[in-house]
Design a protein around this motif. Structure first.
Motif, short mmCIF file in Angstrom:
data_model
loop_
_atom_site.label_atom_id
_atom_site.label_comp_id
_atom_site.label_asym_id
_atom_site.label_seq_id
_atom_site.Cartn_x
_atom_site.Cartn_y
_atom_site.Cartn_z
N TYR A 44 44.58 20.59 0.18
CA TYR A 44 45.66 21.99 0.24
C TYR A 44 45.51 22.12 -1.76
N LYS A 45 46.98 21.83 -1.63
CA LYS A 45 47.89 20.91 -2.58
C LYS A 45 46.80 20.61 -4.15
N LEU A 46 45.84 20.16 -3.64
CA LEU A 46 45.19 19.96 -5.11
C LEU A 46 44.04 21.20 -5.72
N TYR A 47 43.66 21.42 -3.95
CA TYR A 47 43.28 23.09 -4.71
C TYR A 47 43.91 24.45 -5.23
N LEU A 48 45.44 23.87 -4.41
CA LEU A 48 45.83 25.22 -5.42
C LEU A 48 47.41 24.90 -5.98
N THR A 49 47.10 24.24 -7.00
CA THR A 49 47.64 24.21 -7.89
C THR A 49 46.55 23.31 -9.24
N GLN A 50 45.42 23.23 -8.88
CA GLN A 50 43.92 22.53 -9.42
C GLN A 50 43.01 23.42 -9.84
#
Length: 354
Positions: A172-178
């Motif tokens: 989720y973090k990877l998707y939302l930030t990158q």
């Protein structure tokens, strides 16, 4: 100091633009004349993606979104299949939530909102992922702590399960930030002729009664990064000025108003209204002239004034209708959550046993 801060804000507004990519998913039961499942995708608040359970097809809502097939010819076919899978998952989620809250029939709605924002000046990004049920927050992802926040007791089971899934949280973090910002930049580039355009507004002076504030109303501008303020003798006014929020029009442009309180004894010629739009050097300056103010005061004048009076009343009515419509639209859509169309995690059900 107040004036300096105000000018700094204007300078910042004129140079930086925050772009956004949002997806809203809605699954419902018992809602008449409304699809049981709907996905809406927005770039800079402009709808560009749509899927619903009636058409069962993912479709572009803007011509420029067809450019996505230049890089991926099967893009819309893939999105259609992903959306169909999401439809089934959300149908199950709705049943899980009804059991959690010990509910049966009637109207129930599961909502999911996902998206990201990107500042084209600082390159700063932010993301959000939120679930709602029957118009209330259910669970959301805190990007800073990488944990799930559960305001409802019924969401604690899901929170504990998802918090322990470190791989999913990292994804989720990877998707939302990158990944999400990368898609956002690509979409903005596709629609730059529309999304990065500038349109100046028409500016009107309105007043209901002789004792009412004079409203400087600007409508039809784009983008929504703008400033509207009053000046006296060339100096910016902060007191006796009521600045309204920027609201959307039905055609994708925006409107805003700034009300000025002043007595009839003052010299109105010393005042003017200034509109500034991001990306446009020249400002629109409207002198405060009693002769051009649209008002209801002429109703008792001879019949040759009937046409302009009616026109003014119609304009005021349309403005009020537009504002009321926008408020209703915001209240309805603020609770309609989006979700990541390209993220397989959306397919995971809320059921902890799954």
């Amino acid at each position: 100091m107040r004036k300096v801060i105000f000018l700094l804000c204007l300078c910042h507004a004129a140079s930086a633009v925050t772009h956004s990519l949002k997806y809203f998913y809605t699954a419902s039961s018992g809602v008449p004349n409304f699809p049981e499942f709907v996905i809406v995708g927005l770039v800079d608040e402009v709808e560009m993606f749509h899927y619903d359970s009636n058409t069962r097809r993912a479709e572009p809502k803007q011509d420029w979104m067809n450019k996505v097939t230049e890089d991926d010819p099967q893009y819309w076919e893939k999105e259609t299949e992903i959306s169909k899978g999401s439809q089934q998952a959300f149908k199950s989620n709705l049943e899980v939530l009804k059991q959690r809250f010990k509910q049966t029939g009637d109207v129930h709605i599961v909502q999911y909102m996902y998206g990201c924002e990107w500042d084209d000046e600082t390159d700063e990004v932010n993301g959000y992922n939120q679930w709602g049920y029957n118009g209330e927050d259910f669970i959301s992802f805190d990007l800073k702590t990488e944990t799930w926040v559960a305001p409802k007791q019924q969401a604690l089971i899901t929170k504990h399960k998802w918090d322990h899934d470190k791989a999913s949280r990292a994804q989720y973090k990877l998707y939302l930030t990158q990944e999400c910002p990368e898609w956002l930049k690509k979409y903005v580039n596709y629609g730059r002729s529309v999304l990065l355009r500038t349109e100046l507004p028409s500016v009107s002076l309105l007043q209901k009664t002789p004792s009412s504030p004079v409203s400087c109303h600007a409508t039809g501008f784009y983008p929504d990064i703008a400033a509207l303020f009053w000046r006296k003798d060339g100096e910016d006014l902060h007191e006796d000025v009521d600045l309204g929020e920027i609201l959307p029009n039905h055609d994708g442009t925006f409107q805003m108003s700034a009300d000025l309180k002043l007595s009839s004894a003052e010299d109105w010629r010393r005042y003017d209204c200034v509109f500034q739009l991001s990306g446009v050097k020249d400002h629109l300056v409207t002198k405060l002239d009693k002769a051009v103010i649209r008002t209801n005061r002429e109703k008792e004048k001879p019949t040759d004034m009937t046409v302009p009076i009616i026109a003014a009343v119609v304009v005021l009515a349309l403005v009020l209708i537009a504002v009321v419509g926008v408020v209703i639209y915001k209240k309805r859509n603020a609770k309609r959550p989006p979700s990541p169309v390209n993220n397989a995690e959306v397919l995971e059900e809320l059921n902890p046993g799954s």
